[in-house]
Design a protein around this motif. Sequence first.
Motif, mmCIF file in Angstrom:
data_model
loop_
_atom_site.group_PDB
_atom_site.id
_atom_site.type_symbol
_atom_site.label_atom_id
_atom_site.label_comp_id
_atom_site.label_asym_id
_atom_site.label_seq_id
_atom_site.Cartn_x
_atom_site.Cartn_y
_atom_site.Cartn_z
ATOM 1 N N ASN A 1 26.420 41.798 56.664
ATOM 2 C CA ASN A 1 25.660 40.425 57.545
ATOM 3 C C ASN A 1 26.553 39.719 58.237
ATOM 4 N N SER A 2 27.811 39.684 57.754
ATOM 5 C CA SER A 2 29.061 39.634 58.254
ATOM 6 C C SER A 2 29.862 40.385 59.710
ATOM 7 N N THR A 3 29.587 41.163 59.398
ATOM 8 C CA THR A 3 30.083 41.686 60.472
ATOM 9 C C THR A 3 29.356 42.147 61.689
ATOM 10 N N ARG A 4 27.412 42.828 60.727
ATOM 11 C CA ARG A 4 26.556 42.253 62.218
ATOM 12 C C ARG A 4 26.622 41.133 62.410
ATOM 13 N N TRP A 5 26.650 39.917 62.736
ATOM 14 C CA TRP A 5 26.977 39.032 62.901
ATOM 15 C C TRP A 5 28.122 39.056 64.051
ATOM 16 N N THR A 6 29.472 38.861 63.509
ATOM 17 C CA THR A 6 30.153 39.171 64.147
ATOM 18 C C THR A 6 29.888 40.080 65.722
ATOM 19 N N LEU A 7 29.672 41.875 65.423
ATOM 20 C CA LEU A 7 29.286 42.903 66.408
ATOM 21 C C LEU A 7 28.029 42.137 67.234
ATOM 22 N N LEU A 8 26.898 41.355 66.798
ATOM 23 C CA LEU A 8 26.569 40.772 68.239
ATOM 24 C C LEU A 8 26.952 39.984 69.224
ATOM 25 N N ILE A 9 28.312 38.689 68.224
ATOM 26 C CA ILE A 9 27.992 37.956 69.273
ATOM 27 C C ILE A 9 29.392 38.482 69.622
ATOM 28 N N ALA A 10 29.937 39.521 69.480
ATOM 29 C CA ALA A 10 31.109 40.456 70.369
ATOM 30 C C ALA A 10 30.049 41.173 71.746
ATOM 31 N N THR A 11 29.344 41.506 71.161
ATOM 32 C CA THR A 11 29.041 42.294 71.988
ATOM 33 C C THR A 11 27.788 40.407 73.280
ATOM 34 N N ALA A 12 27.658 40.385 72.943
ATOM 35 C CA ALA A 12 26.310 38.950 73.778
ATOM 36 C C ALA A 12 27.664 38.588 74.596
ATOM 37 N N LEU A 13 28.774 38.190 73.946
ATOM 38 C CA LEU A 13 29.681 38.192 74.884
ATOM 39 C C LEU A 13 30.104 38.872 76.002
ATOM 40 N N LEU A 14 30.530 40.169 75.615
ATOM 41 C CA LEU A 14 30.665 41.196 76.623
ATOM 42 C C LEU A 14 30.144 40.880 77.468
ATOM 43 N N THR A 15 28.521 41.111 76.858
ATOM 44 C CA THR A 15 27.620 41.248 78.264
ATOM 45 C C THR A 15 26.867 39.968 79.359
ATOM 46 N N GLY A 16 27.382 39.239 78.637
ATOM 47 C CA GLY A 16 26.908 37.855 79.244
ATOM 48 C C GLY A 16 28.035 37.598 80.646
ATOM 49 N N ALA A 17 29.605 38.279 79.763
ATOM 50 C CA ALA A 17 30.752 38.127 81.135
ATOM 51 C C ALA A 17 30.233 38.834 82.414
ATOM 52 N N MET A 18 29.887 40.240 82.334
ATOM 53 C CA MET A 18 29.135 41.451 82.760
ATOM 54 C C MET A 18 28.396 40.455 83.562
ATOM 55 N N VAL A 19 27.069 40.378 83.569
ATOM 56 C CA VAL A 19 25.834 39.675 84.140
ATOM 57 C C VAL A 19 25.968 38.071 84.447
ATOM 58 N N SER A 20 27.363 38.008 84.743
ATOM 59 C CA SER A 20 27.478 36.701 85.269
ATOM 60 C C SER A 20 28.149 37.085 86.486
ATOM 61 N N VAL A 21 28.181 37.949 86.334
ATOM 62 C CA VAL A 21 29.095 38.281 87.952
ATOM 63 C C VAL A 21 28.384 39.307 88.331
ATOM 64 N N SER A 22 27.261 39.536 87.943
ATOM 65 C CA SER A 22 26.641 41.153 88.871
ATOM 66 C C SER A 22 24.724 41.694 88.657
ATOM 67 N N GLY A 23 24.656 39.987 87.833
ATOM 68 C CA GLY A 23 23.093 39.980 87.892
ATOM 69 C C GLY A 23 23.083 40.618 86.332
ATOM 70 N N SER A 24 21.555 40.964 86.310
ATOM 71 C CA SER A 24 20.834 41.762 85.677
ATOM 72 C C SER A 24 20.504 42.524 86.400
ATOM 73 N N ILE A 25 21.029 44.184 85.402
ATOM 74 C CA ILE A 25 20.818 45.197 86.175
ATOM 75 C C ILE A 25 20.904 46.522 84.715
ATOM 76 N N GLY A 26 19.734 46.918 85.070
ATOM 77 C CA GLY A 26 19.013 47.267 83.303
ATOM 78 C C GLY A 26 19.221 49.032 83.718
ATOM 79 N N PHE A 27 18.932 49.802 83.222
ATOM 80 C CA PHE A 27 19.371 51.391 82.710
ATOM 81 C C PHE A 27 20.596 51.397 82.194
ATOM 82 N N VAL A 28 21.733 50.855 82.513
ATOM 83 C CA VAL A 28 23.053 51.702 82.738
ATOM 84 C C VAL A 28 23.156 51.500 80.797
ATOM 85 N N GLY A 29 23.100 50.099 80.526
ATOM 86 C CA GLY A 29 23.106 50.589 78.840
ATOM 87 C C GLY A 29 21.950 50.828 77.312
ATOM 88 N N LEU A 30 21.272 51.846 78.119
ATOM 89 C CA LEU A 30 20.191 52.035 77.679
ATOM 90 C C LEU A 30 20.179 53.601 78.437
#
Length: 338
Positions: free
Chosen positions: A239-268
């Motif tokens: 549980n603690s690891t999943r929470w940590t990874l989800l939060i870290a991933t979300a922060l990284l994604t949020g930083a990227m989206v903040s400068v580029s807008g919503s760009i799909g398919f790259v992470g898929l």
Amino acid sequence: MPTAVWVVVLSAVLLVSIVFAVTFGPAEIRPTEVWGSILGHLGFSPTALGGEALSPLRDGIVWELRMPRVLTAAAVGAGLALSGTVMQAITRNPLADPYLLGLSSGASLGAVAVILLGLGVLLPVAAFGGAVAALVGTLLLAGAIGSLTPTRTVLAGLAVSSFFGALTSLIIFWSATGDTYREILSWLLGSLSGARWPAVAIGLGALLIVGIPLMLTGRTLDAFAFGDNAASALGVGVNSTRWTLLIATALLTGAMVSVSGSIGFVGLILPHAVRLVVGQRNRVVLPLSALAGAIFLLWIDTGARTLFDPRELPVGILTAVVGAPVFALLLLRGRRVS
């Protein structure tokens, strides 16, 4: 091929791609000039190591206009591909992408709000804040349902994404007029046209602070592949690891989206493509996905700004045009292999 060799090869391809991508545009710039500009701004002689000196005007085109955009595209591509790899691993969902937790919808709400208020200078901050708000909403909703399992997290993310998306549509319908429609649409479809050195700092800073630690979680993510019970038996605090990874991933994604807008398919698609080549070990897939994502988005954005000159496509359109058929081919190839 050993992992180290893959890293060296892709890193070399990325460096060469950065130099050559800068040469594309209305003003013809030679690769030697790009290299000379880089050397000059790093404190070396522009003519060292095969470089070529530039006039102040041409140096401004390279260093102030094209280089920041190319580096931002590479950083965003690396961040989204890395985030997609982590999301697919911790949710055990091959269709997961960085926006699974509603981050894109939250960022869109923040960005649209400041555009309509005429505060475009705050757009990166507002977009990041919206992404964080979506993350908090998703995790709180998933936690209220019960323990934080992959299924509950995905369902909570879908609910939050729908809610934020509805709010964004309502605000646009109620308030947007005139040229704000075009500005909003450009951001929602993903665009790097306004990328300057502050955007590079945000993208590369997020990769250094959040992305590199995520790259070191490969063994933990491999443990999640066998299920929560198996991961717990291997000594992982699920549980603690999943929470940590989800939060870290979300922060990284949020930083990227903040400068580029919503760009799909790259992470898929990039994590799937890398896995087809090197296998399922996340400690290998993570760094290679980041490098492949950087190269992919760098050239996609170069195409978006040059293929239809003088018009420029939002980069999100081109990633969808390229990404959808590529993903279909990857699925078909995976079916034949299995």
